[in-house]
Design an enzyme around this catalytic site. Sequence first.
Site, PDB file in Angstrom:
ATOM      1  N   GLU A  14      -3.535  -5.298   5.336  1.00 35.44           N
ATOM      2  CA  GLU A  14      -3.445  -4.032   4.518  1.00 35.44           C
ATOM      3  C   GLU A  14      -3.499  -4.284   3.166  1.00 35.44           C
ATOM      4  O   GLU A  14      -2.892  -5.352   2.640  1.00 35.44           O
ATOM      5  CB  GLU A  14      -2.125  -3.456   4.946  1.00 35.44           C
ATOM      6  CG  GLU A  14      -1.760  -2.378   3.923  1.00 35.44           C
ATOM      7  CD  GLU A  14      -2.593  -1.070   4.116  1.00 35.44           C
ATOM      8  OE1 GLU A  14      -2.855  -0.748   5.125  1.00 35.44           O
ATOM      9  OE2 GLU A  14      -2.846  -0.683   2.794  1.00 35.44           O
ATOM     10  N   CYS A  61       3.313   2.229   1.201  1.00 33.20           N
ATOM     11  CA  CYS A  61       2.636   1.571   2.318  1.00 33.20           C
ATOM     12  C   CYS A  61       2.572   2.486   3.551  1.00 33.20           C
ATOM     13  O   CYS A  61       3.521   3.224   3.929  1.00 33.20           O
ATOM     14  CB  CYS A  61       3.420   0.269   2.716  1.00 33.20           C
ATOM     15  SG  CYS A  61       2.383  -0.727   3.888  1.00 33.20           S
ATOM     16  N   CYS A  64       4.204  -0.455   6.662  1.00 31.37           N
ATOM     17  CA  CYS A  64       5.566  -0.735   6.690  1.00 31.37           C
ATOM     18  C   CYS A  64       6.254   0.745   6.328  1.00 31.37           C
ATOM     19  O   CYS A  64       6.920   0.762   5.285  1.00 31.37           O
ATOM     20  CB  CYS A  64       6.249  -1.847   6.256  1.00 31.37           C
ATOM     21  SG  CYS A  64       5.835  -1.793   4.292  1.00 31.37           S
ATOM     22  N   HIS A  68      10.243   1.191   2.846  1.00 33.25           N
ATOM     23  CA  HIS A  68      10.486   1.820   1.440  1.00 33.25           C
ATOM     24  C   HIS A  68      11.366   2.881   1.482  1.00 33.25           C
ATOM     25  O   HIS A  68      12.194   3.110   0.153  1.00 33.25           O
ATOM     26  CB  HIS A  68       9.382   1.615   0.659  1.00 33.25           C
ATOM     27  CG  HIS A  68       8.601   0.479   0.569  1.00 33.25           C
ATOM     28  ND1 HIS A  68       8.844  -0.589  -0.232  1.00 33.25           N
ATOM     29  CD2 HIS A  68       7.233   0.060   1.365  1.00 33.25           C
ATOM     30  CE1 HIS A  68       7.840  -1.666  -0.113  1.00 33.25           C
ATOM     31  NE2 HIS A  68       7.182  -1.042   0.757  1.00 33.25           N
ATOM     32  N   ARG A 473       7.700  -7.721   7.276  1.00 31.05           N
ATOM     33  CA  ARG A 473       7.311  -8.993   6.885  1.00 31.05           C
ATOM     34  C   ARG A 473       8.289  -9.630   5.941  1.00 31.05           C
ATOM     35  O   ARG A 473       7.938 -10.665   5.208  1.00 31.05           O
ATOM     36  CB  ARG A 473       6.145  -8.375   5.861  1.00 31.05           C
ATOM     37  CG  ARG A 473       4.948  -8.089   6.676  1.00 31.05           C
ATOM     38  CD  ARG A 473       3.940  -7.260   5.890  1.00 31.05           C
ATOM     39  NE  ARG A 473       3.078  -6.753   7.150  1.00 31.05           N
ATOM     40  CZ  ARG A 473       3.547  -5.756   7.898  1.00 31.05           C
ATOM     41  NH1 ARG A 473       4.849  -5.109   7.430  1.00 31.05           N
ATOM     42  NH2 ARG A 473       2.811  -5.246   8.621  1.00 31.05           N
ATOM     43  N   SER A 496       5.527  -8.970   0.994  1.00 30.08           N
ATOM     44  CA  SER A 496       4.073  -9.433   0.649  1.00 30.08           C
ATOM     45  C   SER A 496       4.134 -10.354  -0.683  1.00 30.08           C
ATOM     46  O   SER A 496       3.301 -10.986  -1.085  1.00 30.08           O
ATOM     47  CB  SER A 496       3.113  -8.719   1.064  1.00 30.08           C
ATOM     48  OG  SER A 496       3.051  -8.576   2.419  1.00 30.08           O
ATOM     49  N   CYS A 540       0.322  -7.637   3.239  1.00 31.07           N
ATOM     50  CA  CYS A 540       0.408  -6.266   2.790  1.00 31.07           C
ATOM     51  C   CYS A 540       0.144  -6.340   1.450  1.00 31.07           C
ATOM     52  O   CYS A 540       1.065  -6.048   0.842  1.00 31.07           O
ATOM     53  CB  CYS A 540       1.387  -5.516   3.471  1.00 31.07           C
ATOM     54  SG  CYS A 540       1.083  -3.727   3.086  1.00 31.07           S
ATOM     55  N   CYS A 543       1.836  -3.078  -0.387  1.00 32.53           N
ATOM     56  CA  CYS A 543       3.085  -3.253  -0.705  1.00 32.53           C
ATOM     57  C   CYS A 543       3.162  -4.238  -1.896  1.00 32.53           C
ATOM     58  O   CYS A 543       4.093  -4.014  -2.681  1.00 32.53           O
ATOM     59  CB  CYS A 543       3.969  -4.009   0.473  1.00 32.53           C
ATOM     60  SG  CYS A 543       4.609  -2.752   1.872  1.00 32.53           S
TER      61      CYS A 543
HETATM   62 NI1  NFE Z   1       2.912  -2.565   3.473  1.00 31.07          NI
HETATM   63 FE1  NFE Z   1       5.584  -4.067   3.802  1.00 31.07          FE
HETATM   64  C1  NFE Z   1       6.658  -4.891   5.198  1.00 31.07           C
HETATM   65  C2  NFE Z   1       7.257  -4.105   2.841  1.00 31.07           C
HETATM   66  S1  NFE Z   1       5.285  -5.675   2.809  1.00 31.07           S
HETATM   67  S2  NFE Z   1       3.857  -3.782   4.902  1.00 31.07           S
HETATM   68  O1  NFE Z   1       7.252  -5.573   6.191  1.00 31.07           O
HETATM   69  O2  NFE Z   1       8.408  -3.724   2.113  1.00 31.07           O
HETATM   70  O3  NFE Z   1       5.083  -6.973   2.564  1.00 31.07           O
END
Ligand code: NFE
Length: 561
Positions: A14, A61, A64, A68, A473, A496, A540, A543
């Site tokens: 991503e 994102c 995921c 958030h 992640r 990430s 990702c 993110c």
């Molecule tokens: Ni956009 Fe995420 C996860 C977050 S990031 S995927 O799991 O927070 O690395």
Amino acid sequence: MATRISIDPVTRIEGHLRVDCEVDNGHVIKAWVSGQMWRGIELILKDRDPREAWLYTQRICGVCTTVHALASVRAVENALNMEIPLNAQYIRNIICAAHAIQDQIVHCYHLSVLDWVDVTSALKNNPRKAVALAQNTSSWHLNSTQEFQAVQDRLKSFVGTNQLGIFANGYWGHPAMTLSPEANLLAFAHYLQALEVQRKASMIISILGGKTPHIQNLAVGGVANAINPDSPATLTMERLQYVKTLIDELGDFVHNVYFADVCALGASYRDWTSYGAGVTNYLSVPEFPMDTKETQFAHPGGSILAGDMGRFQPIRSFQEEYFRKGVQESVKHSWYKGDWTRNPWEEDTEPHYTDFQEDGKYSWVKAPTFYGKQTQVGPLANILCMYAAGHAPTRKYTDKALAAISQSGIGALQSTMGRHVARGIRTAVMHETLQRQWQALMDNLAKGDTKTFNRPEFPKGEVRGAGLHEAPRGVLSHWVVIKNAKIHNYQAVVPSTWNSGPRNGQDSPGPYEASLVGTPVADPERPLEVLRTVHSFDPCLACAIHVLDKDAVEIVKVRAL
Ligand code: NFE
Ligand code: MG
């Protein structure tokens, strides 16, 4: 002479990621990882009502998607020292566990397995051989001659037209692809089945969360799910029983297909348990709160230093000072003004693009550190910490996986292949957790408790909160400063970002960069092995970079290499 490889963009992730490597004598000797995308959320939040921050941050994102939102409401609740009703904890926990399972199935089959599985080789197989292979490891009902024949016919129709579509650019026939045709056919059949199965996890999320991606049921103080066992307009017993049916169907695939497949992959590519360890400081946070005050958790967290399980330090709550004091971000090698290293509550966000400077600034990603050290997060960090903390389901599945890949020590998991195996272990553990959270919700409802929300009250003056979540992640934390009921500062330190960050204030490489050093590369023109190691982290970049230039100044013209 060293050869330079530049992969830009890396696909099956991503976001927008560039990876540069120097290869000498068939191995990577130096690497740079650069986030190439500029976007934004954090500054949009300034001066807004803290109760709505989660609706914005969730848009960081689309992969995921829930995480958030959850970290954001937790950050505000943490600043206000709130208690969260039990039903709200369990509903959030069920959504999180279902999301983790969906995300990890998709990563394994759709984003990374084609680094290891040669789709075109699957054509060479007699489907009966694939059945014989599958029956060694699993009782999955779709491991049948009929199913494998149908998959092979489908594949033939792709290849026969010479239009491989999304499979057109794979490194087929690469010397590092060493699975037998029957193993390739088996894995490709599961690739297609996984597309269907991941929907079941998404249905759990959407039943409880209103929709997915991007759930709608959160609130600072709880959840917005009305519960009345007898009213069809609310969350009823019938809906909850349907969630249970989906959980059971998901479990069949998780245990008999996904877990079995990562063990088989680990056993077939044993040499890949010796590459890609990289940064071996690990961090993970406790998850699945089981009480209103958030003192008890279903999954323990902690940190491990220098890959040594004896150097485990637990993190027991969302309030833990050991976590809050240890997290900093550095911008010495990132496209922001200055070369400071700061705690997220004290950060500012001033972009400063310089082009790609190997020894200077070269990424939009900041470099997070824990007590000054580059630190790896993710399923591997999570599994190692839960193992060290003595978490029984983690020990059970880890020991099972290590036996399946014929490794006696947990050290084998500190590797490129280990990150895949750890994700499979975590998904098996997660499915048990999902079952338990569903049961905990049912037991609590049976006591007549239908409460789902406590109203937040904002004091005059300044309060600060950190919202923690162990995302697919890895460690996610949102940091909020609230002044007179408005957001004064907001920072997200994302999984990430931890892993794909550039060199830090002391010029020490980030986890992706360090893990690439030593990776073998058979053919610099087709750097499959580099992708294996990068994909093992499940990048990702959407993110990882989530800041915004509020004046909409053009920061960079994107170059296509
Ligand atoms: Ni956009 Fe995420 C996860 C977050 S990031 S995927 O799991 O927070 O690395
Ligand atoms: Mg950030």
